[in-house]
Motif scaffolding. Structure first.
Motif, PDB file in Angstrom:
ATOM      1  N   LEU A   1       0.837  -1.218   0.000  1.00 10.95           N
ATOM      2  CA  LEU A   1       0.000   0.000   0.000  1.00 10.95           C
ATOM      3  C   LEU A   1       0.867   1.262   0.000  1.00 10.95           C
ATOM      4  CD1 LEU A   1      -2.841  -1.129   2.442  1.00 10.95           C
ATOM      5  CD2 LEU A   1      -3.137  -0.446   0.050  1.00 10.95           C
ATOM      6  N   ILE A   2       1.989   1.216   0.704  1.00 14.65           N
ATOM      7  CA  ILE A   2       2.896   2.377   0.678  1.00 14.65           C
ATOM      8  C   ILE A   2       3.341   2.621  -0.767  1.00 14.65           C
ATOM      9  CG2 ILE A   2       5.111   3.320   1.444  1.00 14.65           C
ATOM     10  CD1 ILE A   2       4.896   1.562   3.969  1.00 14.65           C
ATOM     11  N   GLY A   3       3.712   1.533  -1.446  1.00 14.68           N
ATOM     12  CA  GLY A   3       4.155   1.650  -2.835  1.00 14.68           C
ATOM     13  C   GLY A   3       3.061   2.213  -3.726  1.00 14.68           C
ATOM     14  N   GLU A   4       1.822   1.747  -3.531  1.00 13.96           N
ATOM     15  CA  GLU A   4       0.696   2.253  -4.343  1.00 13.96           C
ATOM     16  C   GLU A   4       0.489   3.746  -4.112  1.00 13.96           C
ATOM     17  OE1 GLU A   4      -3.159   0.350  -4.465  1.00 13.96           O
ATOM     18  OE2 GLU A   4      -2.224  -1.569  -3.997  1.00 13.96           O
ATOM     19  N   ALA A   5       0.518   4.141  -2.845  1.00 12.33           N
ATOM     20  CA  ALA A   5       0.295   5.558  -2.521  1.00 12.33           C
ATOM     21  C   ALA A   5       1.404   6.413  -3.130  1.00 12.33           C
ATOM     22  CB  ALA A   5       0.243   5.751  -1.003  1.00 12.33           C
ATOM     23  N   MET A   6       2.641   5.942  -3.041  1.00 13.29           N
ATOM     24  CA  MET A   6       3.752   6.714  -3.621  1.00 13.29           C
ATOM     25  C   MET A   6       3.596   6.813  -5.136  1.00 13.29           C
ATOM     26  SD  MET A   6       6.993   5.469  -1.291  1.00 13.29           S
ATOM     27  CE  MET A   6       8.225   6.026  -2.467  1.00 13.29           C
ATOM     28  N   GLY A   7       3.136   5.732  -5.753  1.00 14.62           N
ATOM     29  CA  GLY A   7       2.936   5.726  -7.207  1.00 14.62           C
ATOM     30  C   GLY A   7       1.843   6.680  -7.647  1.00 14.62           C
ATOM     31  N   ALA A   8       0.864   6.915  -6.768  1.00 19.75           N
ATOM     32  CA  ALA A   8      -0.281   7.763  -7.126  1.00 19.75           C
ATOM     33  C   ALA A   8      -0.045   9.231  -6.778  1.00 19.75           C
ATOM     34  CB  ALA A   8      -1.527   7.259  -6.392  1.00 19.75           C
ATOM     35  N   HIS A   9       1.117   9.534  -6.208  1.00 20.62           N
ATOM     36  CA  HIS A   9       1.353  10.896  -5.714  1.00 20.62           C
ATOM     37  C   HIS A   9       2.390  11.641  -6.550  1.00 20.62           C
ATOM     38  CE1 HIS A   9       1.663  14.099  -2.746  1.00 20.62           C
ATOM     39  NE2 HIS A   9       2.980  13.973  -2.770  1.00 20.62           N
ATOM     40  N   GLY A  10       2.090  12.868  -6.861  1.00 15.38           N
ATOM     41  CA  GLY A  10       3.090  13.728  -7.505  1.00 15.38           C
ATOM     42  C   GLY A  10       3.705  14.611  -6.427  1.00 15.38           C
ATOM     43  N   ALA A  11       4.993  14.438  -6.166  1.00 18.96           N
ATOM     44  CA  ALA A  11       5.598  15.134  -5.018  1.00 18.96           C
ATOM     45  C   ALA A  11       5.663  16.644  -5.229  1.00 18.96           C
ATOM     46  CB  ALA A  11       6.997  14.591  -4.759  1.00 18.96           C
ATOM     47  N   VAL A  12       5.363  17.372  -4.144  1.00 15.46           N
ATOM     48  CA  VAL A  12       5.500  18.828  -4.125  1.00 15.46           C
ATOM     49  C   VAL A  12       6.827  19.141  -3.442  1.00 15.46           C
ATOM     50  CG1 VAL A  12       4.507  20.967  -3.178  1.00 15.46           C
ATOM     51  CG2 VAL A  12       3.007  19.099  -3.921  1.00 15.46           C
TER      52      VAL A  12
END
Ligand code: NDP
Ligand code: MG
Length: 381
Positions: free
Chosen positions: A347-358
């Motif tokens: 789930l951590i990996g999925e969330a990171m994949g779905a996020h564009g870092a600011v």
């Protein structure tokens, strides 16, 4: 006499810190204590340590506590406001941040603004807001003293040496209860098995983080902020006996290490009295009984949380917040029996994949990212 504020006094770190107060009551005075909801333990602590202030994060718990300690001259406060108020009390000298999770960010910032030294156990604060905390601490001239055993070891190994002489940090890891196992074996691991840490007795969240090795990932980022080093300069070394608490390699190849039995009281006490080193009533290491100490490379294919932590650290900005918040949420779902062990890192990996870092996020952006992340994880389960 040092006036001490403990955020998270009823927890594993908090109660061990109070044992140090017992041993050194001539040097430490408890000014304020804070917890989440454990009114029974807080009442006991108030009766024993006589703080001027006590905070329960939960309103109802604060109400209950006020009634129970009505006979005492203690002011009971509630919520985030209460935490921020005691973190910045004029009479406080040092604030021990021993709450779990990102709830520690705001009170830590208030404490630094008010010029208090921080004994930092709450690594999640530094992982998510290190770019705010560290420059602010520098500007205010306050010390951030590591409580985490590895970071305390690095701090002690660096003592007296300028940073430019350091080549890399060797961050040791016990490997947790599932060291040496493959993903197939981990598929059915229960909460009880994950909570069974071989060397350390700690709160539930960090114990699960140790089983996934996400804790080591958080510690890599924590070390990055505390010692101003790049991800490439931090190497994780699995050392199952937890005797070497971490090491520093210098430019000439010399390696300095701090060794000790796995007991958090030593790093807590070191942070509370730094630069002093005071006696502690604890047995030393019996090297003959110990026999040998061993080292292994971390298995990043099985413990993908550690690999993801390096990625989050390298990306920076809000990505470490996503890594941390996704983990906080996933761990609580695992503890509640709603997801399987391996799903935490997935789930951590999925969330990171779905996020564009600011880049360089404000406190508000960090907290917005946390909220987004919690909702994202919840929607996946
Ligand atoms: P515990 O779960 O044992 O204790 C957490 C403490 O925080 C409790 O006092 C709890 O109160 C309090 N708390 C929880 N939520 C809130 C809230 N919303 N507001 C105020 N207080 C709250 O955790 P640990 O002591 O194990 O860990 C604390 C921190 O230290 C973590 O960041 C962990 O990663 C770090 N750490 C811990 C180590 C250890 O050996 N335990 C080692 C190195 C780092 P209540 O009891 O009422 O819920
Ligand atoms: Mg640690």
């Amino acid at each position: 006499m040092k006036n001490l504020v403990i955020l998270g006094s009823t927890g594993s770190i908090g109660t061990q810190a109070l044992e140090i107060v017992d041993a050194y009551s001539d040097r430490l005075k408890v000014t304020a204590l804070a917890a989440g909801s454990n009114v029974d333990r807080m009442e006991e602590q108030i009766r024993r340590y006589h703080p001027d202030f006590a905070v329960m994060y939960e309103e109802k718990a604060a109400g209950d506590l006020s009634v129970r300690v009505a006979d005492l001259p203690v002011t009971v406060l509630a919520g985030m406001e209460g935490l921020q108020q005691i973190a910045s009390l004029p009479e406080a000298d040092v604030v021990l941040t021993a709450v779990v999770g990102m709830i520690g960010i705001k009170p830590t910032i208030e404490a630094i603004k008010a010029g208090k030294d921080i004994a930092l156990a709450n690594k999640e604060t530094l992982v998510t807001a290190g770019h705010i905390i560290m420059p602010m601490a520098k500007e205010k001239g306050v010390s951030i003293l590591p409580v985490d055993s590895e970071h305390s070891a690095i701090f002690q190994s660096l003592n007296g040496e300028p940073k430019k002489r350091m080549k890399k940090i060797l961050l040791t890891a016990s490997g947790g209860p599932f060291r040496g196992m493959d993903r197939e074996t981990l598929f059915n691991k229960t909460v009880k098995e994950a909570l069974n840490h071989p060397n350390w007795s700690m709160g539930k969240k960090i114990t699960i983080d140790s089983a996934t090795m996400v804790n080591k990932g958080l510690e890599v980022m924590e070390a990055g902020w505390l010692f101003d080093v790049k991800p490439e300069q931090i190497q994780v070394v699995v050392h199952p006996q937890s005797i070497i608490h971490s090491m520093v390699e210098y430019v000439d190849g010399a390696v300095m290490a701090q060794l000790g039995l796995p007991d958090m009281k030593l790093p807590i006490q070191y942070a509370l009295f730094y630069p002093d080193r005071l006696p502690m009533d604890m047995p030393g290491i019996d090297f003959f009984k110990l026999g040998q100490i061993t080292f292994e490379e971390p298995d990043l294919k099985t413990f993908t949380g550690l690999k993801l932590a390096y990625e989050a650290f390298k990306t920076g900005g809000t990505m470490p917040t996503v890594f941390n918040a996704a983990n906080e949420k996933a761990v609580s779902l695992f503890l509640a029996g709603r997801i399987r062990f391996l799903q935490i890192a997935d789930l951590i990996g999925e969330a990171m994949g779905a996020h564009g870092a600011v880049k360089n996020p404000s406190l508000n952006e960090i907290l917005e990212t946390e909220k987004w992340c919690y909702e994202f994880i919840e929607s996946r389960c």
